[in-house]
Design a protein around this motif. Structure first.
Motif, PDB file in Angstrom:
ATOM      1  N   GLY A  70       0.793  -1.209   0.000  1.00  0.00           N
ATOM      2  CA  GLY A  70       0.000   0.000   0.000  1.00  0.00           C
ATOM      3  C   GLY A  70       0.831   1.268   0.000  1.00  0.00           C
ATOM      4  O   GLY A  70       2.039   1.250   0.246  1.00  0.00           O
ATOM      5  N   SER A  71       0.179   2.402  -0.263  1.00  0.00           N
ATOM      6  CA  SER A  71       0.866   3.699  -0.233  1.00  0.00           C
ATOM      7  C   SER A  71      -0.144   4.791   0.054  1.00  0.00           C
ATOM      8  O   SER A  71      -1.327   4.661  -0.269  1.00  0.00           O
ATOM      9  N   ILE A  72       0.349   5.849   0.684  1.00  0.00           N
ATOM     10  CA  ILE A  72      -0.444   7.061   0.909  1.00  0.00           C
ATOM     11  C   ILE A  72       0.337   8.236   0.343  1.00  0.00           C
ATOM     12  O   ILE A  72       1.533   8.382   0.607  1.00  0.00           O
ATOM     13  N   THR A  73      -0.336   9.063  -0.432  1.00  0.00           N
ATOM     14  CA  THR A  73       0.231  10.308  -0.941  1.00  0.00           C
ATOM     15  C   THR A  73      -0.588  11.466  -0.401  1.00  0.00           C
ATOM     16  O   THR A  73      -1.814  11.506  -0.600  1.00  0.00           O
ATOM     17  N   ILE A  74       0.074  12.386   0.296  1.00  0.00           N
ATOM     18  CA  ILE A  74      -0.593  13.579   0.817  1.00  0.00           C
ATOM     19  C   ILE A  74      -0.369  14.703  -0.186  1.00  0.00           C
ATOM     20  O   ILE A  74       0.770  15.115  -0.429  1.00  0.00           O
ATOM     21  N   LEU A  78       4.573   0.214   6.471  1.00  0.00           N
ATOM     22  CA  LEU A  78       5.285  -0.941   5.934  1.00  0.00           C
ATOM     23  C   LEU A  78       5.486  -0.789   4.431  1.00  0.00           C
ATOM     24  O   LEU A  78       6.369  -1.418   3.853  1.00  0.00           O
ATOM     25  N   GLY A  79       4.642   0.034   3.827  1.00  0.00           N
ATOM     26  CA  GLY A  79       4.725   0.305   2.398  1.00  0.00           C
ATOM     27  C   GLY A  79       5.381   1.642   2.133  1.00  0.00           C
ATOM     28  O   GLY A  79       6.568   1.817   2.432  1.00  0.00           O
ATOM     29  N   ALA A  80       4.605   2.610   1.618  1.00  0.00           N
ATOM     30  CA  ALA A  80       5.200   3.897   1.239  1.00  0.00           C
ATOM     31  C   ALA A  80       4.285   5.038   1.638  1.00  0.00           C
ATOM     32  O   ALA A  80       3.062   4.922   1.591  1.00  0.00           O
ATOM     33  N   ILE A  81       4.895   6.150   2.006  1.00  0.00           N
ATOM     34  CA  ILE A  81       4.158   7.385   2.251  1.00  0.00           C
ATOM     35  C   ILE A  81       4.908   8.531   1.590  1.00  0.00           C
ATOM     36  O   ILE A  81       6.135   8.647   1.736  1.00  0.00           O
ATOM     37  N   THR A  82       4.191   9.331   0.824  1.00  0.00           N
ATOM     38  CA  THR A  82       4.761  10.496   0.156  1.00  0.00           C
ATOM     39  C   THR A  82       4.060  11.743   0.670  1.00  0.00           C
ATOM     40  O   THR A  82       2.829  11.836   0.613  1.00  0.00           O
ATOM     41  N   HIS A 134       3.928   7.404  17.750  1.00  0.00           N
ATOM     42  CA  HIS A 134       3.040   8.060  16.799  1.00  0.00           C
ATOM     43  C   HIS A 134       3.220   7.496  15.388  1.00  0.00           C
ATOM     44  O   HIS A 134       2.275   7.105  14.731  1.00  0.00           O
ATOM     45  N   VAL A 135       4.472   7.506  14.911  1.00  0.00           N
ATOM     46  CA  VAL A 135       4.742   7.104  13.531  1.00  0.00           C
ATOM     47  C   VAL A 135       5.927   6.151  13.514  1.00  0.00           C
ATOM     48  O   VAL A 135       6.982   6.448  14.079  1.00  0.00           O
ATOM     49  N   THR A 136       5.744   5.001  12.864  1.00  0.00           N
ATOM     50  CA  THR A 136       6.825   4.035  12.689  1.00  0.00           C
ATOM     51  C   THR A 136       6.947   3.700  11.214  1.00  0.00           C
ATOM     52  O   THR A 136       5.959   3.350  10.561  1.00  0.00           O
ATOM     53  N   VAL A 137       8.167   3.819  10.681  1.00  0.00           N
ATOM     54  CA  VAL A 137       8.460   3.390   9.316  1.00  0.00           C
ATOM     55  C   VAL A 137       9.321   2.140   9.438  1.00  0.00           C
ATOM     56  O   VAL A 137      10.463   2.203   9.889  1.00  0.00           O
ATOM     57  N   ASN A 138       8.747   0.996   9.064  1.00  0.00           N
ATOM     58  CA  ASN A 138       9.422  -0.288   9.238  1.00  0.00           C
ATOM     59  C   ASN A 138       9.686  -0.913   7.880  1.00  0.00           C
ATOM     60  O   ASN A 138       8.846  -1.609   7.319  1.00  0.00           O
ATOM     61  N   GLY A 139      10.884  -0.636   7.351  1.00  0.00           N
ATOM     62  CA  GLY A 139      11.279  -1.239   6.087  1.00  0.00           C
ATOM     63  C   GLY A 139      10.602  -0.653   4.874  1.00  0.00           C
ATOM     64  O   GLY A 139      10.849  -1.079   3.749  1.00  0.00           O
ATOM     65  N   GLY A 140       9.719   0.325   5.051  1.00  0.00           N
ATOM     66  CA  GLY A 140       9.040   0.929   3.921  1.00  0.00           C
ATOM     67  C   GLY A 140       9.795   2.127   3.402  1.00  0.00           C
ATOM     68  O   GLY A 140      11.017   2.234   3.547  1.00  0.00           O
ATOM     69  N   SER A 141       9.071   3.055   2.776  1.00  0.00           N
ATOM     70  CA  SER A 141       9.725   4.250   2.241  1.00  0.00           C
ATOM     71  C   SER A 141       8.948   5.489   2.654  1.00  0.00           C
ATOM     72  O   SER A 141       7.717   5.471   2.776  1.00  0.00           O
ATOM     73  N   LEU A 142       9.720   6.566   2.878  1.00  0.00           N
ATOM     74  CA  LEU A 142       9.139   7.859   3.228  1.00  0.00           C
ATOM     75  C   LEU A 142       9.753   8.905   2.315  1.00  0.00           C
ATOM     76  O   LEU A 142      10.975   9.070   2.296  1.00  0.00           O
ATOM     77  N   VAL A 143       8.899   9.569   1.536  1.00  0.00           N
ATOM     78  CA  VAL A 143       9.337  10.657   0.658  1.00  0.00           C
ATOM     79  C   VAL A 143       8.740  11.946   1.199  1.00  0.00           C
ATOM     80  O   VAL A 143       7.521  12.095   1.247  1.00  0.00           O
ATOM     81  N   ASN A 144       9.589  12.860   1.607  1.00  0.00           N
ATOM     82  CA  ASN A 144       9.091  14.131   2.155  1.00  0.00           C
ATOM     83  C   ASN A 144       9.454  15.272   1.220  1.00  0.00           C
ATOM     84  O   ASN A 144      10.597  15.709   1.154  1.00  0.00           O
TER      85      ASN A 144
END
Length: 482
Positions: A90-94, A117-121, A138-148
């Motif tokens: 899964g992924s979330i794009t804001i 676990l997936g991706a958040i942009t 609050h927020v945990t990124v576990n092996g996924g990706s974070l694009v800020n």
């Protein structure tokens, strides 16, 4: 009882039960689990199932107890969520100008309020709500990706990085409250980030930064195999920086430390470090620097070993009352660019390959050991002993007066040369050369021993001088015995 009466009683019972149910409904809690069925906009109900059934609503913090995103979902309107998992697929794009708020709801102290676990942009803003000192995840990124590419502003709780997550982007700003790099995690942060005042960044795994950071709180690197490596872009730490339990902090970028430097493990800087606050170094261990500038005050306790491979500039106060400062650079200075208040070392050592020139006066409380070359152009006061030892080693004092309270020893081809006035209160020892081209005052109880040749220009004896061991004493000027 006729049929009409029976029917009336049944209707009254039904009405009473319905009324009771209406009264009880506000106190009944329903578990509402939302899952995605496909990609789309978050506020489109058709992409959601509620407890496995189609729904006319989309999930928020107010109507859900669990949210799982297994598809590509875009947040197109401001939203508050809680207990949300972005699955591996899964992924979330804001979207830009859009705010996604993560609420610290029930369970946050045990499981994350947002687990990636997936991706958040983030093209808009990712923030949270909760008490400033709240310690939940609050927020945990576990092996996924974070694009800020927007703004992260977590003002409470904990931001956790686990596994081998990928972080990227060109953010407007990135601010964490408490944050953790979990054991065995390998993380690289390429963009600039900050931490809040009063917060703690804890590194139990391996963290590398290449975009710089400004930590208003403290940083702790702890645990076997843990490391924090700051590369490329300047960083600053306002709180305490601690490396302990085999944790290693390595600064390959310019750094400013306003708080304390603590811990029994390794701190290494290959670049420039500026101490601009009231910094205390403690905990023992080895702290290795390249070039250091002190604008505030630097004190030391706990038997620290401080090694400097470059220059030491004191524009404030240095007061090292324990441990050893070792100068290792092949051509370095102890100098100032301003007006220092105090420069005091406990033990100071000059390495065998080092050549150090001092242009500011300094004091020592312990010993001075010179295995390389030390040139003093501003004088010094040694309350302890001074030893020049080793082939090719030398101490040369020029211009400004010096004094040695302890024993001054030149041995194993070490040479002491005084081209400035000096006061010797202790003994003069060693089999190697001692040469004075200026004025020497013996004002204590001095014994000259060890053989060798001791050459003086003008000598004044205010205390007592005795000689043993076949000393050759040469005086090229006057001898005053008072």
């Amino acid at each position: 009882m006729d049929a009409m009466n029976k029917m009336d009683i049944k209707n009254k019972l039904k009405f009473s039960l319905l009324a009771l149910l209406v009264l009880l409904l506000p106190g009944i809690s329903f578990s509402q689990t939302y899952t995605t069925t496909g990609p789309g906009n978050w506020n489109n109900p058709s992409i959601w199932l509620d407890n496995g059934l189609p729904t006319l609503a989309f999930p928020t913090n107010a109507n859900s107890t669990s949210i799982t995103v297994s598809h590509a979902v875009t947040v197109t309107a401001n939203l508050i969520i809680d207990q949300t998992t972005i699955a591996a697929a899964g992924s979330i794009t804001i979207n830009s100008l859009i705010s996604l708020i993560v609420e610290d709801g029930p369970g946050g102290a045990v499981s994350p309020d947002l687990l990636v676990l997936g991706a958040i942009t983030i093209n808009g803003t990712l923030t949270n709500v909760g008490a400033p000192d709240e310690t939940g995840n609050h927020v945990t990124v576990n092996g996924g990706s974070l694009v800020n590419n927007g703004t992260i502003n977590l003002t409470s709780g904990r931001f956790t990085l686990s596994g081998t997550p990928t972080l990227s982007g060109t953010p407007v700003s990135t601010t964490f409250h408490n944050s953790t790099v979990s054991p065995s995690a390998v993380v690289s942060i390429p963009f600039t980030f900050g931490t809040n005042s009063g917060s703690t960044m804890t590194v139990n795994g391996a963290l590398t930064t290449t975009g710089g950071f400004a930590a208003l709180g403290s940083i702790t690197v702890t645990g076997s195999g843990s490391s924090f490596t700051a590369n490329t872009v300047a960083f600053s730490v306002a709180g305490t920086l601690t490396s302990s339990t085999s944790g290693v902090f390595t600064a390959n970028a310019t750094g400013t430390i306003s708080g304390n430097l603590a811990g029994s493990s390794t701190f290494t800087s290959t670049s420039f470090i500026n101490f601009n606050g009231s910094t205390q170094i403690s905990g023992g261990g080895i702290k290795t620097f390249n070039t250091v500038q002190v604008l505030g005050s630097l004190t030391s306790s706990g038997g620290n070993t401080l090694r400097i491979n470059g220059d030491l500039f004191n524009d404030g106060t240095i007061n090292l009352t324990s441990g050893t400062l070792t100068m290792l650079g092949s051509s370095t200075v102890i100098a100032t660019t301003g007006t220092p208040t105090q420069t005091t070392f406990f033990n100071i050592a000059i390495g065998s390959a080092a050549s150090v020139t001092t242009s500011i006066p300094f004091n020592t409380l312990g010993t001075i050991t010179v295995n390389g070359d030390l040139t003093s152009n501003a004088g010094f006061t040694a309350l302890g002993a001074l030893t020049v030892t080793g082939a090719g080693s030398s101490v040369t004092v020029n211009t400004v007066a010096f004094s040695v309270v302890g024993t001054l020893t030149s041995s194993t081809s070490g040479v002491f040369t005084a081209n400035a006035s000096g006061t010797l209160s202790g003994n003069l020892a060693g089999s190697s050369a001692f040469t004075s081209t200026s004025f020497i005052n013996f004002n204590g109880t001095t014994q000259i021993s060890g053989g060798g040749i001791k050459t003086f220009n003008t000598v004044q004896v205010l205390g007592s001088v005795t000689s043993t061991g076949g000393i050759v004493v040469r005086i090229n000027g006057d001898l005053f015995n008072d």
